[in-house]
Design an enzyme around this catalytic site. Structure first.
Site, PDB file in Angstrom:
ATOM      1  N   GLU A   1     -20.079  -4.592  10.238  1.00 37.35           N
ATOM      2  CA  GLU A   1     -20.995  -3.787  11.044  1.00 37.35           C
ATOM      3  C   GLU A   1     -22.121  -4.630  11.653  1.00 37.35           C
ATOM      4  O   GLU A   1     -22.516  -4.393  12.805  1.00 37.35           O
ATOM      5  CB  GLU A   1     -21.590  -2.650  10.202  1.00 37.35           C
TER       6      GLU A   1
ATOM      7  N   ARG B   1     -26.020  -1.190   7.375  1.00 36.04           N
ATOM      8  CA  ARG B   1     -25.852  -2.649   7.322  1.00 36.04           C
ATOM      9  C   ARG B   1     -26.365  -3.339   8.583  1.00 36.04           C
ATOM     10  O   ARG B   1     -26.633  -4.525   8.566  1.00 36.04           O
ATOM     11  CB  ARG B   1     -24.377  -3.001   7.160  1.00 36.04           C
TER      12      ARG B   1
ATOM     13  N   LYS C   1       0.853  -1.187   0.000  1.00 35.65           N
ATOM     14  CA  LYS C   1       0.000   0.000   0.000  1.00 35.65           C
ATOM     15  C   LYS C   1       0.895   1.246   0.000  1.00 35.65           C
ATOM     16  O   LYS C   1       1.849   1.315   0.775  1.00 35.65           O
ATOM     17  CB  LYS C   1      -0.893  -0.038   1.249  1.00 35.65           C
TER      18      LYS C   1
HETATM   19  C1  TPP Z   1     -19.327  -1.368   4.908  1.00 35.39           C
HETATM   20  C2  TPP Z   1     -18.118  -0.496   4.936  1.00 35.39           C
HETATM   21  N1  TPP Z   1     -17.529  -0.208   6.120  1.00 35.39           N
HETATM   22  C3  TPP Z   1     -16.438   0.589   6.151  1.00 35.39           C
HETATM   23  C4  TPP Z   1     -15.915   1.104   5.001  1.00 35.39           C
HETATM   24  C5  TPP Z   1     -14.744   2.080   5.058  1.00 35.39           C
HETATM   25  N2  TPP Z   1     -13.569   1.540   4.345  1.00 35.39           N
HETATM   26  C6  TPP Z   1     -13.238   1.972   3.125  1.00 35.39           C
HETATM   27  S1  TPP Z   1     -11.881   1.231   2.527  1.00 35.39           S
HETATM   28  C7  TPP Z   1     -11.691   0.336   3.916  1.00 35.39           C
HETATM   29  C8  TPP Z   1     -10.523  -0.616   4.040  1.00 35.39           C
HETATM   30  C9  TPP Z   1     -10.468  -1.578   2.911  1.00 35.39           C
HETATM   31  O1  TPP Z   1      -9.298  -2.345   3.007  1.00 35.39           O
HETATM   32  P1  TPP Z   1      -8.867  -3.238   1.796  1.00 35.39           P
HETATM   33  O2  TPP Z   1     -10.045  -3.945   1.244  1.00 35.39           O
HETATM   34  O3  TPP Z   1      -7.734  -4.090   2.237  1.00 35.39           O
HETATM   35  O4  TPP Z   1      -8.395  -2.212   0.689  1.00 35.39           O
HETATM   36  P2  TPP Z   1      -7.082  -1.291   0.668  1.00 35.39           P
HETATM   37  O5  TPP Z   1      -7.541   0.087   1.003  1.00 35.39           O
HETATM   38  O6  TPP Z   1      -6.100  -1.822   1.650  1.00 35.39           O
HETATM   39  O7  TPP Z   1      -6.612  -1.376  -0.722  1.00 35.39           O
HETATM   40  C10 TPP Z   1     -12.695   0.628   4.848  1.00 35.39           C
HETATM   41  C11 TPP Z   1     -12.777   0.046   6.192  1.00 35.39           C
HETATM   42  C12 TPP Z   1     -16.583   0.811   3.796  1.00 35.39           C
HETATM   43  N3  TPP Z   1     -16.187   1.314   2.636  1.00 35.39           N
HETATM   44  N4  TPP Z   1     -17.658   0.002   3.796  1.00 35.39           N
END
Ligand code: TPP
Length: 627
Positions: free
Chosen positions: A365, A393, A281
């Site tokens: 959630e 959710r 990342k």
């Molecule tokens: C239901 C939900 N909860 C929280 C989020 C906030 N959120 C956006 S990206 C993320 C992390 C995602 O991590 P990953 O899938 O590993 O992707 P990366 O950013 O590391 O590429 C979160 C918690 C969301 N988008 N949807």
């Protein structure tokens, strides 16, 4: 010569050789850093998938093949390669380029995303439709290891493994959610990550095969297959294989050549496949590599120092976080829950001071809500801090697991109201509608910073039963009022009582209401100003006050109209057979709200100071009550 300048669609990409593709990746990296430093946006995740996105667009044809980006915040390179590079200065702005995939924006986007863990379900739907219609296209999900903590993923894999449809899942494993990734799935992935090294170090496969008299040419043929087999035999079971999904990997997600080879191979497998790639990342921008959590989503920043160019001011999330730390010191029963958002919800500091009293459950959630129920039953006071849009959710769990049992769970609902640049998927404009009709659930909205603290204290220490406080994104304000009243259950705060016109305001939008109110007072109108405080239940005294004193009632809130405070108040008046009042709700329209700054959205939907003034003035005309 710039390769990037010559890429207007994926077909231009296909003219480049591997070396040139590598150069292109570096140019895209520079472009993204410069561009996002001016507009803000999702930086670290996008820097990590540049090579993957190039390889995908090189091997597939997304004018017919389908791709679903999980969460969708990492699709910037896909936008660049599919003819949208010149729109990047409008990223996440009003009428500009969306920060997420948008089918309305491009034929190369196939499914809109924003909330996590949806991509495998959507892809399986595509694959099923393809087969039913006898069509012939590839379907690909790109999902992060963070998104793999969401329960929907397991429902989808359970279904996909059994249906055996041709489907490619690319697991982009950068070992990070927004913060550090959590949970046993994350541990499982790390055991798979170490598999090849483990294999090389512990086992000489060739010698092993020779012991079984497998020699010469045959050895090369069976070597690859056997290696995989042995890998599975000596390592903990690969969970995906058990579910009927062929697991391949892990491979280096920054090696374009290797990615292209792997994608061309898996293209021909007629069943669900998971290709596990390892990425970093923030790759290529040292600040983001070192602190990916701070560069997940960024405001405009100085590329040299990596520092934000806007001054950091105290937000409502900060106020919440500080209160929690203070209160936890006093109240040993207090515990905090986050669904992968410790920093966004203001709980980072709490997690440092009380690491044993905060539970990051992953992007889960629904689970977080029921988990809070168990903690409450077990003797704790759980506070689940969550964004309004993500709590959508947990609707069933709030009713079924918390409110029917009347459990003392506190919901700290952050980002209630519009959030601006993330657009439709992230606006917090429905929580009053989806919470205020649930029996046993108390719903509050503070007018300012101090009232948020008082409401948290009330919810944790003075109330028993489910209770939720909604507050917005943004800078915390102080709204001083004369004769301040204590928080009392189901009692509004009457800031000023005079005349037969009332403005009833819900939450922090009062900062736009007060200047409008003062303009009207200066023009000689007699108007009452009331802070609702309790959205649900609505104060019975307020209903009596309306019956006895008011003819014109204006409600102001940051929620859609249907199911909002204004519509609930109208229903309450009807129920009480109060039919002769003129009630004018000022709220968001019953529609999805696109990206724009919060101020622009307030203006568009009539919630800025001037619009509130004009709406009220327009309705009351020349009626100036003498009381
Ligand atoms: C239901 C939900 N909860 C929280 C989020 C906030 N959120 C956006 S990206 C993320 C992390 C995602 O991590 P990953 O899938 O590993 O992707 P990366 O950013 O590391 O590429 C979160 C918690 C969301 N988008 N949807």
């Amino acid at each position: 010569m710039s390769f990037l300048d010559n890429i207007n669609s994926p077909s231009d990409l296909k003219k480049l050789n591997i070396k040139e593709l590598d150069c292109l990746a570096q140019e895209i990296r520079e472009f993204l850093i410069n561009s996002i430093s001016k507009t803000g946006g999702h930086l670290a995740s996008n820097l990590g998938v540049i090579e993957l996105t190039i390889a995908l667009n090189y091997c597939f044809d997304f004018s017919k093949d389908k791709i679903v980006w999980d969460v969708g915040h990492q699709a910037y390179t896909h936008k660049i390669l599919t003819g949208r590079k010149d729109l990047f200065d409008t990223l996440r702005k009003k009428d500009g380029l969306s920060g997420f995939p948008k089918t309305e924006e491009s034929i190369y986007d196939h499914f809109n995303t924003g909330h996590s863990s949806t991509s495998i379900s959507a892809s399986l739907g595509f694959a099923t439709a393809r087969d039913l219609l006898g069509k012939n296209y590839n379907v690909i999900s790109v999902i992060g290891d963070g998104a793999m903590t969401g329960g929907l993923v397991y429902e989808a894999m359970n279904n996909a493994g059994a249906n055996n449809k041709k489907l490619l899942i690319i697991l982009n494993d950068n070992q990070m959610s927004i913060s550090e990734n959590v949970g046993s799935m994350s541990k499982h992935l790390s055991s798979l990550r170490s598999a090849p090294e483990y294999l090389e170090a512990k086992l000489d496969v060739r010698k092993f095969l020779e012991r079984f008299n497998i020699v010469g040419d045959r050895i090369n043929k069976v070597l690859e297959k056997t290696k995989e087999g042995i890998k599975y035999a000596i390592l903990p079971n690969v969970m995906f294989e058990q579910l009927g999904i062929k697991y391949i990997g892990p491979i280096d997600g920054h090696d374009i050549n290797g990615l292209i080879k792997a994608l061309n191979n898996v293209k021909n497998i007629n069943k669900p496949v998971m290709l596990h790639i390892i990425t970093k990342k923030g790759l290529g921008y040292i600040h983001a590599e070192n602190e990916p959590y701070n560069y997940h989503g960024v405001a405009p920043f100085d590329t040299k120092t990596g520092k934000s160019v806007t001054n950091k001011q105290e937000t409502y999330s900060d106020v919440f976080g500080k209160f929690m730390v203070k209160e936890a010191n006093r109240n040993k029963k207090l515990v905090a829950i986050t669904a992968a958002m410790p920093s966004g919800t203001g709980l980072s500091f709490f997690s440092k001071v009380y690491p044993d009293r905060i539970f990051d459950v992953g992007i889960a959630e629904e689970h977080a809500v029921i988990f809070a129920g168990g903690l409450a039953m077990g003797g704790f006071v759980p506070v689940f801090a969550v964004y309004s849009t993500f709590l959508q959710r947990g609707y069933d769990q709030i009713i079924h697991d918390i409110c029917i049992q009347n459990l003392h769970v506190v919901f700290a609902i952050d980002r209630a109201g519009v959030v601006g640049d993330d657009g439709e998927t992230h606006q917090g404009i429905f929580d009053i509608s989806y919470l205020s009709h649930i029996p046993n659930l108390t719903l509050l909205a503070p007018k300012d910073k101090e009232e948020l603290i008082e409401m948290l204290d009330f919810s944790i220490n003075k109330h028993k039963g489910p209770i939720a406080i909604r507050y917005p994104k943004g800078i915390a304000c102080d709204i001083p009022v004369d004769n301040k009243q204590e928080i009392q259950f189901a009692k509004c705060e009457i800031i000023k009582q005079k005349g037969n016109i009332a403005i009833i305001t819900v939450g922090t939008i009062i900062k736009n209401v007060i200047p409008a109110y003062e303009r009207l007072l200066n023009e000689g109108y007699n108007i009452s100003l009331i802070n609702a405080r309790f959205i649900s239940p609505i104060d019975k005294g307020l209903i009596d006050n309306i019956r006895d004193n008011f003819e014109y009632i204006f409600t102001v809130e940051e929620n859609v109209f249907k199911g909002g405070f204004g519509s609930n108040l109208i229903s309450e008046l009807m129920k009480n057979e109060i039919f002769n009042k003129k009630v004018y709700p000022i709220s968001y329209k019953d529609e999805y709200i696109e990206q724009a700054s919060i101020n622009e959205l307030h203006i568009k939907y009539g919630l800025d100071e001037d619009s509130i003034y004009k709406t009220i003035k327009n309705k009351i005309g020349n009626i100036k009550d003498g009381n």
